[in-house]
Design a protein around this motif. Structure first.
Motif: not given
Length: 395
Positions: A158-175, A199-206
Protein backbone atom coordinates in the motif's frame (compact mmCIF):
# COMPACT_ATOMS: atom_id res chain seq x y z
CA UNK A 1 54.67 13.30 -12.64
CA UNK A 2 57.07 10.42 -11.95
CA UNK A 3 59.99 12.82 -11.61
CA UNK A 4 58.16 15.13 -9.19
CA UNK A 5 56.99 12.20 -7.05
CA UNK A 6 60.49 10.73 -7.02
CA UNK A 7 61.90 14.05 -5.84
CA UNK A 8 59.31 14.23 -3.09
CA UNK A 9 59.98 10.61 -2.11
CA UNK A 10 63.73 11.26 -1.83
CA UNK A 11 63.02 14.36 0.23
CA UNK A 12 60.84 12.23 2.50
CA UNK A 13 63.62 9.66 2.96
CA UNK A 14 66.02 12.48 3.91
CA UNK A 15 63.55 13.70 6.55
CA UNK A 16 63.17 17.09 4.88
CA UNK A 17 59.43 16.99 4.13
CA UNK A 18 56.97 19.39 5.66
CA UNK A 19 53.71 17.99 7.09
CA UNK A 20 51.87 19.22 3.98
CA UNK A 21 54.37 17.45 1.70
CA UNK A 22 54.08 14.19 3.64
CA UNK A 23 50.30 14.39 3.39
CA UNK A 24 50.62 15.05 -0.35
CA UNK A 25 52.89 12.01 -0.75
CA UNK A 26 50.48 9.77 1.15
CA UNK A 27 47.55 10.92 -0.96
CA UNK A 28 49.45 10.10 -4.16
CA UNK A 29 50.29 6.58 -3.02
CA UNK A 30 46.75 5.84 -1.89
CA UNK A 31 45.81 5.96 -5.59
CA UNK A 32 45.88 2.39 -6.99
CA UNK A 33 47.46 3.55 -10.26
CA UNK A 34 50.55 4.70 -8.35
CA UNK A 35 51.24 1.36 -6.64
CA UNK A 36 53.79 0.18 -9.20
CA UNK A 37 55.65 3.48 -8.94
CA UNK A 38 55.92 3.23 -5.17
CA UNK A 39 57.05 -0.41 -5.38
CA UNK A 40 59.83 0.72 -7.71
CA UNK A 41 60.89 3.52 -5.34
CA UNK A 42 60.98 1.20 -2.32
CA UNK A 43 62.87 -1.60 -4.06
CA UNK A 44 65.40 0.89 -5.41
CA UNK A 45 66.04 2.29 -1.95
CA UNK A 46 66.24 -1.17 -0.35
CA UNK A 47 68.87 -2.23 -2.87
CA UNK A 48 70.99 0.81 -1.97
CA UNK A 49 71.06 0.07 1.76
CA UNK A 50 74.17 -1.45 3.37
CA UNK A 51 73.18 -1.17 7.02
CA UNK A 52 71.35 -4.48 7.51
CA UNK A 53 73.48 -7.47 8.35
CA UNK A 54 72.24 -9.86 5.66
CA UNK A 55 72.63 -9.96 1.87
CA UNK A 56 70.33 -8.42 -0.71
CA UNK A 57 69.45 -11.78 -2.23
CA UNK A 58 66.09 -12.12 -0.48
CA UNK A 59 64.24 -8.82 -0.50
CA UNK A 60 61.26 -10.41 1.24
CA UNK A 61 63.37 -11.33 4.27
CA UNK A 62 64.82 -7.82 4.35
CA UNK A 63 61.37 -6.32 4.44
CA UNK A 64 60.31 -8.67 7.23
CA UNK A 65 63.37 -7.77 9.28
CA UNK A 66 62.75 -4.07 8.83
CA UNK A 67 59.22 -4.49 10.11
CA UNK A 68 60.36 -6.47 13.13
CA UNK A 69 62.84 -3.75 14.05
CA UNK A 70 60.87 -0.62 13.27
CA UNK A 71 57.33 -1.78 14.15
CA UNK A 72 56.00 1.16 12.24
CA UNK A 73 52.27 1.93 12.45
CA UNK A 74 51.80 -0.02 15.67
CA UNK A 75 52.46 2.26 18.59
CA UNK A 76 52.60 1.37 22.24
CA UNK A 77 51.44 3.72 24.98
CA UNK A 78 54.23 6.03 26.04
CA UNK A 79 56.41 5.13 23.04
CA UNK A 80 59.11 7.70 22.32
CA UNK A 81 59.02 8.87 18.71
CA UNK A 82 61.39 11.84 18.88
CA UNK A 83 64.22 11.31 16.43
CA UNK A 84 62.62 8.07 15.28
CA UNK A 85 63.36 8.66 11.60
CA UNK A 86 66.93 9.92 11.85
CA UNK A 87 68.49 6.94 10.06
CA UNK A 88 67.83 6.62 6.35
CA UNK A 89 66.81 2.97 6.43
CA UNK A 90 64.14 3.79 8.97
CA UNK A 91 62.67 6.10 6.37
CA UNK A 92 62.73 3.26 3.85
CA UNK A 93 60.85 1.07 6.31
CA UNK A 94 58.31 3.83 6.77
CA UNK A 95 57.93 4.04 3.01
CA UNK A 96 57.35 0.31 2.86
CA UNK A 97 54.75 0.69 5.57
CA UNK A 98 53.01 3.39 3.55
CA UNK A 99 52.80 1.02 0.61
CA UNK A 100 51.56 -1.94 2.62
CA UNK A 101 49.14 -0.15 4.93
CA UNK A 102 48.01 2.77 2.77
CA UNK A 103 48.00 1.02 -0.57
CA UNK A 104 45.57 -1.52 -1.97
CA UNK A 105 46.60 -4.46 0.20
CA UNK A 106 49.30 -6.75 1.46
CA UNK A 107 52.18 -7.62 -0.82
CA UNK A 108 55.50 -9.31 -0.08
CA UNK A 109 58.58 -8.61 -2.16
CA UNK A 110 60.16 -11.79 -3.53
CA UNK A 111 62.69 -11.69 -6.34
CA UNK A 112 62.65 -15.48 -6.78
CA UNK A 113 59.05 -16.02 -7.89
CA UNK A 114 57.65 -13.15 -9.98
CA UNK A 115 59.46 -10.99 -12.49
CA UNK A 116 58.10 -7.79 -10.96
CA UNK A 117 59.26 -8.80 -7.48
CA UNK A 118 55.73 -9.07 -6.13
CA UNK A 119 53.94 -11.95 -4.41
CA UNK A 120 50.52 -11.90 -2.79
CA UNK A 121 50.50 -13.53 0.63
CA UNK A 122 48.25 -16.57 0.89
CA UNK A 123 47.30 -18.77 3.81
CA UNK A 124 45.74 -22.19 3.94
CA UNK A 125 42.63 -21.25 5.92
CA UNK A 126 41.37 -18.25 4.01
CA UNK A 127 38.13 -16.31 4.55
CA UNK A 128 36.61 -14.17 1.82
CA UNK A 129 35.32 -10.65 2.53
CA UNK A 130 31.68 -9.70 2.96
CA UNK A 131 29.47 -8.70 0.04
CA UNK A 132 26.07 -7.22 -0.83
CA UNK A 133 23.52 -9.39 0.96
CA UNK A 134 20.41 -8.64 2.99
CA UNK A 135 16.95 -9.90 3.88
CA UNK A 136 13.81 -7.80 3.47
CA UNK A 137 11.02 -8.59 5.93
CA UNK A 138 7.71 -7.18 4.71
CA UNK A 139 4.95 -5.85 6.94
CA UNK A 140 3.01 -9.09 6.48
CA UNK A 141 5.93 -11.11 7.88
CA UNK A 142 7.13 -12.62 4.61
CA UNK A 143 10.89 -12.60 4.03
CA UNK A 144 12.75 -11.95 0.78
CA UNK A 145 16.43 -12.78 0.29
CA UNK A 146 17.50 -9.72 -1.68
CA UNK A 147 20.90 -11.04 -2.76
CA UNK A 148 19.24 -13.92 -4.65
CA UNK A 149 16.92 -11.71 -6.69
CA UNK A 150 17.51 -10.37 -10.17
CA UNK A 151 16.94 -6.69 -10.82
CA UNK A 152 13.30 -5.67 -11.08
CA UNK A 153 10.19 -5.35 -8.96
CA UNK A 154 10.43 -7.10 -5.59
CA UNK A 155 6.98 -6.45 -4.13
CA UNK A 156 3.99 -4.10 -4.03
CA UNK A 157 2.58 -2.62 -0.87
CA UNK A 158 0.00 0.00 0.00
CA UNK A 159 1.53 3.25 -1.13
CA UNK A 160 4.71 1.89 -2.72
CA UNK A 161 6.32 -0.34 -5.28
CA UNK A 162 9.60 -1.96 -4.17
CA UNK A 163 12.29 -2.41 -6.83
CA UNK A 164 15.79 -3.86 -6.79
CA UNK A 165 18.30 -2.12 -9.08
CA UNK A 166 21.15 -3.77 -10.98
CA UNK A 167 23.72 -2.37 -8.52
CA UNK A 168 21.96 -3.83 -5.49
CA UNK A 169 19.84 -0.95 -4.20
CA UNK A 170 16.28 -1.23 -2.95
CA UNK A 171 14.10 1.67 -4.11
CA UNK A 172 10.62 2.60 -2.92
CA UNK A 173 8.47 4.40 -5.47
CA UNK A 174 5.26 6.04 -4.33
CA UNK A 175 2.04 4.93 -6.04
CA UNK A 176 -1.33 6.62 -6.34
CA UNK A 177 -2.54 4.79 -3.23
CA UNK A 178 -0.45 6.60 -0.64
CA UNK A 179 -2.24 6.25 2.73
CA UNK A 180 -3.88 9.31 4.14
CA UNK A 181 -2.94 10.65 7.56
CA UNK A 182 -4.49 8.38 10.16
CA UNK A 183 -4.59 5.31 7.95
CA UNK A 184 -2.65 2.27 9.08
CA UNK A 185 0.75 1.73 7.43
CA UNK A 186 2.95 -1.32 7.64
CA UNK A 187 6.61 -1.52 8.66
CA UNK A 188 9.36 -3.24 6.69
CA UNK A 189 12.83 -4.24 7.88
CA UNK A 190 15.98 -4.65 5.83
CA UNK A 191 18.72 -6.56 7.65
CA UNK A 192 22.31 -6.94 6.48
CA UNK A 193 23.83 -9.96 8.29
CA UNK A 194 27.42 -10.35 9.45
CA UNK A 195 29.43 -10.34 6.25
CA UNK A 196 26.82 -8.26 4.42
CA UNK A 197 25.92 -4.69 3.45
CA UNK A 198 23.05 -3.06 1.58
CA UNK A 199 21.63 0.22 0.28
CA UNK A 200 18.01 1.34 0.40
CA UNK A 201 16.24 4.42 -0.93
CA UNK A 202 13.28 5.06 1.36
CA UNK A 203 9.81 6.24 0.30
CA UNK A 204 10.86 9.89 0.88
CA UNK A 205 13.96 9.42 -1.36
CA UNK A 206 16.35 9.40 1.58
CA UNK A 207 19.36 7.17 0.89
CA UNK A 208 20.60 4.72 3.54
CA UNK A 209 23.74 2.56 3.51
CA UNK A 210 23.64 -0.38 5.96
CA UNK A 211 26.87 -1.77 7.38
CA UNK A 212 27.34 -5.43 8.33
CA UNK A 213 25.19 -6.83 11.14
CA UNK A 214 22.78 -3.89 10.86
CA UNK A 215 19.08 -3.38 10.19
CA UNK A 216 16.65 -0.56 9.57
CA UNK A 217 12.89 -0.68 10.18
CA UNK A 218 10.74 1.92 8.39
CA UNK A 219 7.11 2.49 7.32
CA UNK A 220 5.89 1.60 3.86
CA UNK A 221 4.93 5.27 3.50
CA UNK A 222 5.79 8.37 5.57
CA UNK A 223 2.63 10.14 6.74
CA UNK A 224 1.82 12.51 9.56
CA UNK A 225 4.24 15.06 10.96
CA UNK A 226 7.46 13.05 11.06
CA UNK A 227 9.54 10.41 9.25
CA UNK A 228 10.71 7.90 11.87
CA UNK A 229 12.92 4.84 11.38
CA UNK A 230 14.54 2.36 13.78
CA UNK A 231 18.24 1.47 13.44
CA UNK A 232 20.23 -1.41 14.86
CA UNK A 233 23.94 -1.51 14.13
CA UNK A 234 25.44 1.11 11.81
CA UNK A 235 24.15 3.11 8.87
CA UNK A 236 25.06 6.18 6.86
CA UNK A 237 22.16 8.49 5.96
CA UNK A 238 21.65 11.08 3.24
CA UNK A 239 18.25 12.45 4.23
CA UNK A 240 15.96 14.18 1.74
CA UNK A 241 15.02 17.65 2.94
CA UNK A 242 11.47 18.18 4.21
CA UNK A 243 11.08 21.03 6.70
CA UNK A 244 7.46 20.05 7.41
CA UNK A 245 8.33 16.46 8.30
CA UNK A 246 11.53 15.95 10.36
CA UNK A 247 13.42 12.70 9.88
CA UNK A 248 14.04 10.80 13.14
CA UNK A 249 16.29 7.81 13.76
CA UNK A 250 15.82 5.80 16.95
CA UNK A 251 18.68 3.55 18.07
CA UNK A 252 18.84 1.99 21.52
CA UNK A 253 18.01 4.87 23.90
CA UNK A 254 18.96 7.65 21.45
CA UNK A 255 16.94 9.67 18.95
CA UNK A 256 18.50 11.73 16.16
CA UNK A 257 16.31 14.36 14.48
CA UNK A 258 17.12 16.06 11.17
CA UNK A 259 15.42 17.93 8.37
CA UNK A 260 17.84 16.97 5.59
CA UNK A 261 21.53 16.16 6.02
CA UNK A 262 24.34 13.57 5.84
CA UNK A 263 25.37 11.67 8.96
CA UNK A 264 26.51 8.30 10.31
CA UNK A 265 25.14 6.44 13.34
CA UNK A 266 27.03 3.55 14.91
CA UNK A 267 24.82 1.84 17.49
CA UNK A 268 25.87 -1.80 17.77
CA UNK A 269 24.61 -3.52 20.91
CA UNK A 270 28.11 -4.80 21.77
CA UNK A 271 29.72 -1.35 21.54
CA UNK A 272 29.92 0.78 24.71
CA UNK A 273 28.93 4.03 22.96
CA UNK A 274 26.44 5.13 20.34
CA UNK A 275 28.33 7.44 17.98
CA UNK A 276 26.52 9.93 15.75
CA UNK A 277 28.80 11.82 13.36
CA UNK A 278 27.63 14.74 11.23
CA UNK A 279 29.12 15.40 7.79
CA UNK A 280 26.67 18.00 6.41
CA UNK A 281 23.78 20.05 7.76
CA UNK A 282 22.72 19.84 11.40
CA UNK A 283 21.18 17.21 13.66
CA UNK A 284 19.69 17.09 17.13
CA UNK A 285 20.68 14.18 19.38
CA UNK A 286 18.38 13.31 22.31
CA UNK A 287 19.04 10.86 25.11
CA UNK A 288 17.36 10.51 28.52
CA UNK A 289 15.96 14.04 28.38
CA UNK A 290 19.26 15.61 27.29
CA UNK A 291 19.63 17.30 23.90
CA UNK A 292 22.69 18.34 21.88
CA UNK A 293 22.92 20.01 18.47
CA UNK A 294 25.71 18.82 16.16
CA UNK A 295 27.60 20.89 13.62
CA UNK A 296 29.45 19.37 10.63
CA UNK A 297 32.60 17.59 11.80
CA UNK A 298 31.25 16.89 15.28
CA UNK A 299 30.40 13.57 16.89
CA UNK A 300 27.98 12.84 19.73
CA UNK A 301 28.92 9.89 21.94
CA UNK A 302 26.07 8.49 24.01
CA UNK A 303 26.77 6.20 26.93
CA UNK A 304 24.14 5.61 29.60
CA UNK A 305 22.33 8.90 30.15
CA UNK A 306 25.24 11.11 29.06
CA UNK A 307 25.93 12.81 25.72
CA UNK A 308 29.58 13.70 25.09
CA UNK A 309 30.43 16.04 22.21
CA UNK A 310 33.75 15.94 20.36
CA UNK A 311 35.24 17.62 17.30
CA UNK A 312 38.31 15.36 17.42
CA UNK A 313 36.98 12.97 14.79
CA UNK A 314 38.35 11.71 11.47
CA UNK A 315 35.40 11.86 9.07
CA UNK A 316 37.17 9.63 6.54
CA UNK A 317 37.59 7.03 9.27
CA UNK A 318 33.90 7.17 10.19
CA UNK A 319 32.59 6.59 6.65
CA UNK A 320 35.44 4.40 5.37
CA UNK A 321 33.18 1.30 5.53
CA UNK A 322 30.62 3.00 3.25
CA UNK A 323 33.36 3.84 0.76
CA UNK A 324 34.67 0.28 0.64
CA UNK A 325 37.70 0.23 2.90
CA UNK A 326 38.88 -0.06 6.49
CA UNK A 327 40.67 2.87 8.06
CA UNK A 328 42.24 1.97 11.38
CA UNK A 329 43.71 4.17 14.07
CA UNK A 330 42.62 2.32 17.18
CA UNK A 331 43.38 -0.54 19.51
CA UNK A 332 43.32 -4.21 18.58
CA UNK A 333 39.91 -5.05 20.07
CA UNK A 334 38.21 -2.17 18.21
CA UNK A 335 39.79 -3.31 14.95
CA UNK A 336 38.85 -6.95 15.49
CA UNK A 337 35.22 -5.97 16.19
CA UNK A 338 35.02 -4.38 12.73
CA UNK A 339 36.74 -7.35 11.14
CA UNK A 340 34.43 -9.84 12.90
CA UNK A 341 31.30 -8.11 11.58
CA UNK A 342 32.51 -7.81 8.00
CA UNK A 343 34.05 -11.28 7.65
CA UNK A 344 31.39 -13.02 9.78
CA UNK A 345 33.90 -14.56 12.19
CA UNK A 346 34.29 -14.83 15.95
CA UNK A 347 37.42 -13.64 17.75
CA UNK A 348 39.07 -15.40 20.68
CA UNK A 349 41.86 -13.72 22.69
CA UNK A 350 44.46 -15.90 24.39
CA UNK A 351 45.16 -12.96 26.68
CA UNK A 352 43.68 -9.50 27.15
CA UNK A 353 45.18 -7.05 24.59
CA UNK A 354 46.69 -3.80 25.83
CA UNK A 355 43.93 -1.22 25.11
CA UNK A 356 46.52 1.56 24.73
CA UNK A 357 48.37 -0.18 21.91
CA UNK A 358 47.10 1.01 18.53
CA UNK A 359 47.43 0.08 14.86
CA UNK A 360 47.02 2.59 12.04
CA UNK A 361 46.47 2.20 8.32
CA UNK A 362 43.85 1.54 5.68
CA UNK A 363 43.03 -1.29 3.29
CA UNK A 364 40.22 -2.32 0.96
CA UNK A 365 37.33 -4.28 2.48
CA UNK A 366 37.47 -6.47 -0.62
CA UNK A 367 40.71 -8.10 0.56
CA UNK A 368 40.73 -11.62 1.96
CA UNK A 369 40.93 -11.80 5.75
CA UNK A 370 44.36 -13.45 5.73
CA UNK A 371 45.89 -10.44 4.00
CA UNK A 372 44.73 -8.02 6.68
CA UNK A 373 45.88 -10.27 9.52
CA UNK A 374 49.29 -10.76 7.91
CA UNK A 375 49.79 -6.99 7.71
CA UNK A 376 49.16 -6.66 11.43
CA UNK A 377 51.49 -9.57 12.18
CA UNK A 378 54.37 -7.68 10.55
CA UNK A 379 54.46 -5.33 13.52
CA UNK A 380 55.74 -8.23 15.62
CA UNK A 381 53.21 -7.42 18.34
CA UNK A 382 50.40 -9.83 17.49
CA UNK A 383 49.92 -13.23 15.88
CA UNK A 384 46.78 -14.82 14.46
CA UNK A 385 45.61 -18.29 13.57
CA UNK A 386 42.38 -19.20 11.80
CA UNK A 387 40.28 -22.20 12.78
CA UNK A 388 37.18 -22.44 10.64
CA UNK A 389 35.42 -19.11 11.14
CA UNK A 390 37.23 -18.38 14.38
CA UNK A 391 40.28 -16.12 14.73
CA UNK A 392 42.68 -16.91 17.57
CA UNK A 393 44.63 -13.83 18.72
CA UNK A 394 48.01 -14.36 20.39
CA UNK A 395 50.63 -11.91 21.54
Amino acid sequence: MKESLNALFVKYLEDNCSEAEIKNLLEHFKIPQNEELLKHFILTELEQQDELDFPLVDVEERLHAIYNRVQIHARGAGAQHKGFFKMRWYRVAAAAAIFILFGAGLFLFNQKQNSDGLRLAMVKNNIKPGYNQAVLTLANGSKINLSNLVAGQVAKQLGASITKTANGQIIYQATANVPENGERVGYNTIEAPAGGQWQVILPDKSHVWLNALSSITYPTAFIGNERRVQLKGEAYFEVAHNAAMPFKVSSRNQTVEVLGTHFDIMAYDNEPLIKTTLLEGSVKVSNSGKVQMLKPGQQAQVGGSDIKMTSDVDLEDVVAWKNGYFKFNENLEAIMSKIARWYDVSVVYQSKPNPDYTFAGEISRERDLSEILKIMEYTGKVHFSIEGRRIIVNK
